[in-house]
Design an enzyme around this catalytic site. Sequence first.
Site, PDB file in Angstrom:
ATOM      1  N   GLU A 307     -21.555  55.417 -15.295  1.00 45.48           N
ATOM      2  CA  GLU A 307     -21.253  56.208 -14.101  1.00 45.48           C
ATOM      3  C   GLU A 307     -20.058  57.135 -14.349  1.00 45.48           C
ATOM      4  O   GLU A 307     -19.039  56.728 -14.894  1.00 45.48           O
ATOM      5  CB  GLU A 307     -20.941  55.275 -12.934  1.00 45.48           C
ATOM      6  N   LYS A 370     -26.551  59.537  -5.931  1.00 44.03           N
ATOM      7  CA  LYS A 370     -26.297  58.247  -5.283  1.00 44.03           C
ATOM      8  C   LYS A 370     -26.415  58.391  -3.771  1.00 44.03           C
ATOM      9  O   LYS A 370     -25.869  59.323  -3.181  1.00 44.03           O
ATOM     10  CB  LYS A 370     -24.895  57.750  -5.659  1.00 44.03           C
ATOM     11  N   CYS A 424     -23.621  52.297  -9.494  1.00 42.18           N
ATOM     12  CA  CYS A 424     -22.603  51.360  -9.009  1.00 42.18           C
ATOM     13  C   CYS A 424     -23.240  50.261  -8.167  1.00 42.18           C
ATOM     14  O   CYS A 424     -24.190  49.620  -8.577  1.00 42.18           O
ATOM     15  CB  CYS A 424     -21.518  52.116  -8.266  1.00 42.18           C
TER      16      CYS A 424
END
Length: 546
Positions: A307, A370, A424
Amino acid sequence: MTESLRPSLLVFHRMGQWTSALEGWRRWALAALLGIALSAALPPVYALPLLFVAFTGLMWLIDGSRNGRAAAAIGWWFGFGHFLTGIYWIALAFFTDAERFGWMAPFALAGLAAVLAVFPSGATALAWWAKRRSLVQGAGRVLALGIAWTVAEWLRGHLFTGFPWNLGGYAWAVSDAMIQSAAITGVYGLSLLAVACAGMPATLGDPTRSRLRGVLPSGIAAAILVGLWIAGAARLADAGPAGAGAMVPGVGLRLVQPNIDQSDKWRADLREAHLARYLDMTIAPGARLSAAGSLEGAPVTHVIWPEMAVPFFLEQDSARRASVAAAVPADGLVVTGAPRVTPRGEQPFRVWNSIHAVDSEGAIVGTYDKYHLVPFGEYLPLRRYIAPFLDVSKITQGSVDFSAGPGPRTLRLAGLPPVSPLICYEAIFPGEVLDADDRPAWLLNLTNDGWFGISSGPYQHFESARLRAVEEGLPLVRVANTGISGVIDPYGRVLAVLGLGRAGVIDSGLPAPLADATIYARLGDWVLICLLIAAAALAGAVARPS
């Protein structure tokens, strides 16, 4: 009942009486200690006997509650102790920029623990109410606590964006065999199992006319646990040894874990060096593909970075894309996390936490944004109401809140099976890790747990991701900046892993998915609903005086 059991039952009876009779601050203190015990039963400590101590003691405290308010208070103190110790690592994130955010750490941790404790508070109040109304007695009251606790966990995982962290079911992640039932019930079903079975020794302290009736529930609970372990072990035996399963032909993955300290990650004077580090690790000579049973000696075809690995806007930076392209394996890709912004001149200005796939020509051939953002970490909730009165902002880089992507999606990238990317903590949400209408063949989780240092947080995060593989029957590849990176097969078995706080690469093949979607993947939490209804019926059926 043999005479030899009488002393043991007498001990449980006295312990139950003593616990139930506690008053005032002593009840609250014990509840908080029991909550701490539950934290120790979960990853990464796995002190599993404390699971039984925690829920048996909690049941006795509920028994001794004079009213619903007292029962709710017991649940709140239990939850406060549990969350304060179970997610203490959240406070560490505020010290990556201690000058700006360090003062917030104790308030953020205590405040979050206090809010999350409302959920177990509601569960204990509901369990007390069911007992008070004579709906449940004996073993039935323990089942009622299990049902209420599981419902509370489900609500915690969905309300206000959700935070299904450290669910009770993760205690079983200590055993590959014990988590196999998640393929049917999901992790929430494992939570019901954890609370109902671990709390059942509370019945050993019941003053029953028949001692057998006091022992029988605990014996049945033990038999259920053993039976589920045997069934899980049989499922794994049928699958064959870890790593011996089918691998996707022609795919060789290199997972790059650079171990860049979070305090250095966004320093302007180090960004070029960080990118160079990734490039060097990408093209460094590899031995063979390291996961057991993978394509030994085969070349790396696809490289995966964690990430926000690239601290530049790749879409608008052809020079950096060219640098990345130079490290792309022949006919392969580099898949990396990076920030993404709106095109120049476009309004309003927006930023996304994204994944890009870059080919050998420097073209971005796939992007994912995301969608499940971290409150206060990636955006400030209720900013329009908070900002005028309090000078706070999100703790990640930049002053602009991240925007959410459209939701789970399946990427189709050259040379790879269809994949569901997760950034995440998107990997901690059961049943929300893929597009059910466009089912992928594997899960890819890019993360940066460098915020939390050497703590229990990254271990808990890794175990959460592992359960998603079991639930969906899909392999999961996880790449983290500071660890833990790994390759997990569709049974939740770890084939290759690079530990926390280490720099290095994992060269591995890609495990194939199960031939058929799991029951949980097909039905989701409908299985849990059926399980809760069955447990409620059973609890009512045993609601008779002993």
